[in-house]
Design a protein around this motif. Structure first.
Motif, mmCIF file in Angstrom:
data_model
loop_
_atom_site.group_PDB
_atom_site.id
_atom_site.type_symbol
_atom_site.label_atom_id
_atom_site.label_comp_id
_atom_site.label_asym_id
_atom_site.label_seq_id
_atom_site.Cartn_x
_atom_site.Cartn_y
_atom_site.Cartn_z
ATOM 1 N N SER A 171 0.833 -1.202 0.000
ATOM 2 C CA SER A 171 0.000 0.000 0.000
ATOM 3 C C SER A 171 0.865 1.249 0.000
ATOM 4 C CB SER A 171 -0.924 0.007 1.225
ATOM 5 O OG SER A 171 -0.184 0.173 2.409
ATOM 6 N N ILE A 172 0.385 2.290 -0.659
ATOM 7 C CA ILE A 172 1.119 3.554 -0.693
ATOM 8 C C ILE A 172 1.167 4.187 0.694
ATOM 9 C CG2 ILE A 172 -0.933 4.885 -1.317
ATOM 10 C CD1 ILE A 172 0.891 6.674 -2.988
ATOM 11 N N ARG A 173 0.170 3.900 1.520
ATOM 12 C CA ARG A 173 0.179 4.444 2.889
ATOM 13 C C ARG A 173 1.361 3.892 3.672
ATOM 14 N NH1 ARG A 173 -5.221 3.812 6.326
ATOM 15 N NH2 ARG A 173 -5.890 5.150 4.587
ATOM 16 N N ALA A 174 1.656 2.603 3.511
ATOM 17 C CA ALA A 174 2.798 2.016 4.213
ATOM 18 C C ALA A 174 4.112 2.632 3.738
ATOM 19 C CB ALA A 174 2.820 0.500 4.010
ATOM 20 N N VAL A 175 4.207 2.921 2.448
ATOM 21 C CA VAL A 175 5.426 3.522 1.907
ATOM 22 C C VAL A 175 5.599 4.941 2.435
ATOM 23 C CG1 VAL A 175 6.613 4.212 -0.197
ATOM 24 C CG2 VAL A 175 5.311 2.090 -0.148
ATOM 25 N N LEU A 176 4.520 5.721 2.437
ATOM 26 C CA LEU A 176 4.605 7.091 2.936
ATOM 27 C C LEU A 176 4.941 7.113 4.417
ATOM 28 C CD1 LEU A 176 1.559 8.718 1.100
ATOM 29 C CD2 LEU A 176 3.969 8.805 0.464
ATOM 30 N N ARG A 177 4.414 6.154 5.171
ATOM 31 C CA ARG A 177 4.710 6.083 6.597
ATOM 32 C C ARG A 177 6.176 5.702 6.823
ATOM 33 N NH1 ARG A 177 0.694 3.232 7.918
ATOM 34 N NH2 ARG A 177 1.707 1.185 7.860
ATOM 35 N N ALA A 178 6.730 4.859 5.971
ATOM 36 C CA ALA A 178 8.120 4.438 6.136
ATOM 37 C C ALA A 178 9.100 5.519 5.699
ATOM 38 C CB ALA A 178 8.370 3.156 5.342
ATOM 39 N N TYR A 179 8.745 6.294 4.668
ATOM 40 C CA TYR A 179 9.664 7.286 4.108
ATOM 41 C C TYR A 179 9.242 8.720 4.425
ATOM 42 C CZ TYR A 179 11.719 3.565 1.245
ATOM 43 O OH TYR A 179 12.348 2.423 0.819
ATOM 44 N N TRP A 180 8.464 8.911 5.477
ATOM 45 C CA TRP A 180 7.922 10.248 5.746
ATOM 46 C C TRP A 180 9.030 11.278 5.985
ATOM 47 C CZ3 TRP A 180 8.912 13.037 10.127
ATOM 48 C CH2 TRP A 180 9.449 12.355 11.220
ATOM 49 N N PHE A 181 10.099 10.864 6.668
ATOM 50 C CA PHE A 181 11.172 11.815 6.951
ATOM 51 C C PHE A 181 11.868 12.243 5.660
ATOM 52 C CE2 PHE A 181 15.553 12.919 8.126
ATOM 53 C CZ PHE A 181 15.295 13.923 9.047
ATOM 54 N N VAL A 182 12.120 11.276 4.769
ATOM 55 C CA VAL A 182 12.746 11.595 3.482
ATOM 56 C C VAL A 182 11.861 12.539 2.676
ATOM 57 C CG1 VAL A 182 13.612 10.624 1.318
ATOM 58 C CG2 VAL A 182 13.954 9.398 3.470
ATOM 59 N N LEU A 183 10.553 12.289 2.694
ATOM 60 C CA LEU A 183 9.633 13.137 1.944
ATOM 61 C C LEU A 183 9.569 14.544 2.521
ATOM 62 C CD1 LEU A 183 6.756 10.552 1.402
ATOM 63 C CD2 LEU A 183 8.493 11.269 -0.234
ATOM 64 N N VAL A 184 9.660 14.660 3.838
ATOM 65 C CA VAL A 184 9.670 15.994 4.458
ATOM 66 C C VAL A 184 10.918 16.764 4.041
ATOM 67 C CG1 VAL A 184 9.861 17.217 6.661
ATOM 68 C CG2 VAL A 184 8.211 15.370 6.411
ATOM 69 N N VAL A 185 12.067 16.086 4.043
ATOM 70 C CA VAL A 185 13.310 16.735 3.621
ATOM 71 C C VAL A 185 13.221 17.174 2.155
ATOM 72 C CG1 VAL A 185 15.779 16.389 3.245
ATOM 73 C CG2 VAL A 185 14.700 15.527 5.328
ATOM 74 N N LEU A 186 12.651 16.317 1.317
ATOM 75 C CA LEU A 186 12.484 16.684 -0.094
ATOM 76 C C LEU A 186 11.550 17.872 -0.253
ATOM 77 C CD1 LEU A 186 12.152 13.155 -1.767
ATOM 78 C CD2 LEU A 186 14.125 14.678 -1.820
ATOM 79 N N ALA A 187 10.510 17.929 0.568
ATOM 80 C CA ALA A 187 9.553 19.031 0.468
ATOM 81 C C ALA A 187 10.169 20.356 0.878
ATOM 82 C CB ALA A 187 8.328 18.739 1.332
ATOM 83 N N LEU A 188 11.213 20.322 1.708
ATOM 84 C CA LEU A 188 11.863 21.566 2.130
ATOM 85 C C LEU A 188 12.650 22.216 0.991
ATOM 86 C CD1 LEU A 188 13.189 20.594 5.678
ATOM 87 C CD2 LEU A 188 11.230 22.052 5.128
ATOM 88 N N GLY A 189 13.055 21.400 0.001
ATOM 89 C CA GLY A 189 13.841 21.944 -1.109
ATOM 90 C C GLY A 189 13.142 23.062 -1.862
ATOM 91 N N PRO A 190 11.925 22.837 -2.387
ATOM 92 C CA PRO A 190 11.228 23.927 -3.082
ATOM 93 C C PRO A 190 10.960 25.136 -2.190
ATOM 94 C CG PRO A 190 10.232 21.818 -3.598
ATOM 95 C CD PRO A 190 11.211 21.568 -2.490
ATOM 96 N N LEU A 191 10.683 24.898 -0.919
ATOM 97 C CA LEU A 191 10.420 26.017 -0.006
ATOM 98 C C LEU A 191 11.663 26.879 0.168
ATOM 99 C CD1 LEU A 191 8.535 27.468 1.966
ATOM 100 C CD2 LEU A 191 9.294 25.862 3.737
ATOM 101 N N ILE A 192 12.813 26.239 0.348
ATOM 102 C CA ILE A 192 14.060 26.997 0.502
ATOM 103 C C ILE A 192 14.419 27.712 -0.790
ATOM 104 C CG2 ILE A 192 16.539 26.762 0.940
ATOM 105 C CD1 ILE A 192 15.878 24.435 2.798
ATOM 106 N N ALA A 193 14.174 27.056 -1.932
ATOM 107 C CA ALA A 193 14.481 27.680 -3.220
ATOM 108 C C ALA A 193 13.621 28.908 -3.481
ATOM 109 C CB ALA A 193 14.297 26.666 -4.344
ATOM 110 N N ALA A 194 12.422 28.931 -2.921
ATOM 111 C CA ALA A 194 11.524 30.066 -3.163
ATOM 112 C C ALA A 194 11.883 31.288 -2.332
ATOM 113 C CB ALA A 194 10.084 29.652 -2.863
ATOM 114 N N ILE A 195 12.607 31.098 -1.248
ATOM 115 C CA ILE A 195 12.910 32.211 -0.344
ATOM 116 C C ILE A 195 14.070 33.027 -0.899
ATOM 117 C CG2 ILE A 195 13.671 32.821 1.985
ATOM 118 C CD1 ILE A 195 12.346 30.271 2.977
#
Length: 239
Positions: free
Chosen positions: A56-80
């Protein structure tokens, strides 16, 4: 934390060498010139791998949530920006398209981990790379797969113990120092236990590994992998 789960899906029945080749080829395409249609295609293939592995995609998101959060910070930092207008959309979009390609690669790797025993992974590596290099890499990958969940469990236990002793009332700096010291101590203790366990089991560089054999279901996956590599090569050469 994702680990191997026995099953009878198509991904489970594939030879581990086939799955490793597919991951390599898929990553080559993902890191090529990225357009919106290609990104959509990557996500479709990644989700398809999860479906075929019965994960299930939910299990994958739960396992990789920290990696996804770090990836999400990239566009935010680039926009500032450090001056007006303070936020710029164009760099954020470029960064978002760059980090978005990582997500389908995580999906494919999660399907592999879920559907491939550690011993088969080691066998695939050692039979693909001859000599001591393949043996060393195979042992390293096998130990990593086995001990990452153990280290994560130790981290949770240490954190719970600190909270049980009202450690969460201390400052962030003190909690970080305490957690770091305790985790280093546990990691060193785990390494000593691992060394003793390897000696007790007469650790061998070339043990009897499981037999690997290609089947008919491996053929289309190999064809798709070769197609991915050819597509990435054509894209790189600019044809």
């Amino acid at each position: 934390m994702l680990t191997y789960t026995p099953g009878s899906t198509i991904v489970h029945r594939l030879d581990p060498r086939t799955k490793l080749a597919f991951q390599f080829a898929f990553a080559l395409v993902a890191f090529g010139t990225l357009t919106l249609p290609r990104l959509v295609g990557l996500f479709v293939i990644g989700l398809g791998c999860l479906h075929l592995a019965d994960l299930s995609i939910r299990a994958v998101l739960r396992a990789y949530w920290f990696v996804l959060v770090v990836l999400a910070l990239g566009p935010l930092i680039a926009a500032i920006t450090l001056g007006p207008p303070w936020l710029r959309l164009d760099p954020a979009v470029v960064s978002l398209r760059s980090v978005a390609r990582i997500v389908p690669i995580l999906f494919v790797s999660a399907a592999y981990i879920h559907a491939t025993p550690i011993r088969e992974t080691r066998a695939a590596i050692q039979r693909t790379l001859p000599g001591r290099v393949g043996q060393l890499l195979g042992v390293g990958v096998a130990l990593t797969f086995r001990y990452v969940p153990v280290i994560r469990a130790d981290l949770r236990r240490v954190r719970d113990a600190i909270r049980a002793r009202n450690g969460d009332t201390r400052s962030l700096r003190e909690r970080s120092q305490r957690l770091t010291v305790l985790m280093v101590v546990r990691a060193l203790r785990r390494s000593d236990q691992l060394a003793v366990a390897l000696q007790a089991r007469c650790f061998a560089w070339n043990p009897t590994l499981p037999r690997l054999r290609f089947s008919r279901i491996d053929l289309p996956v190999w064809g798709l992998s070769i197609g991915f590599v050819a597509f990435a090569a054509i894209d790189l050469l600019g044809f």
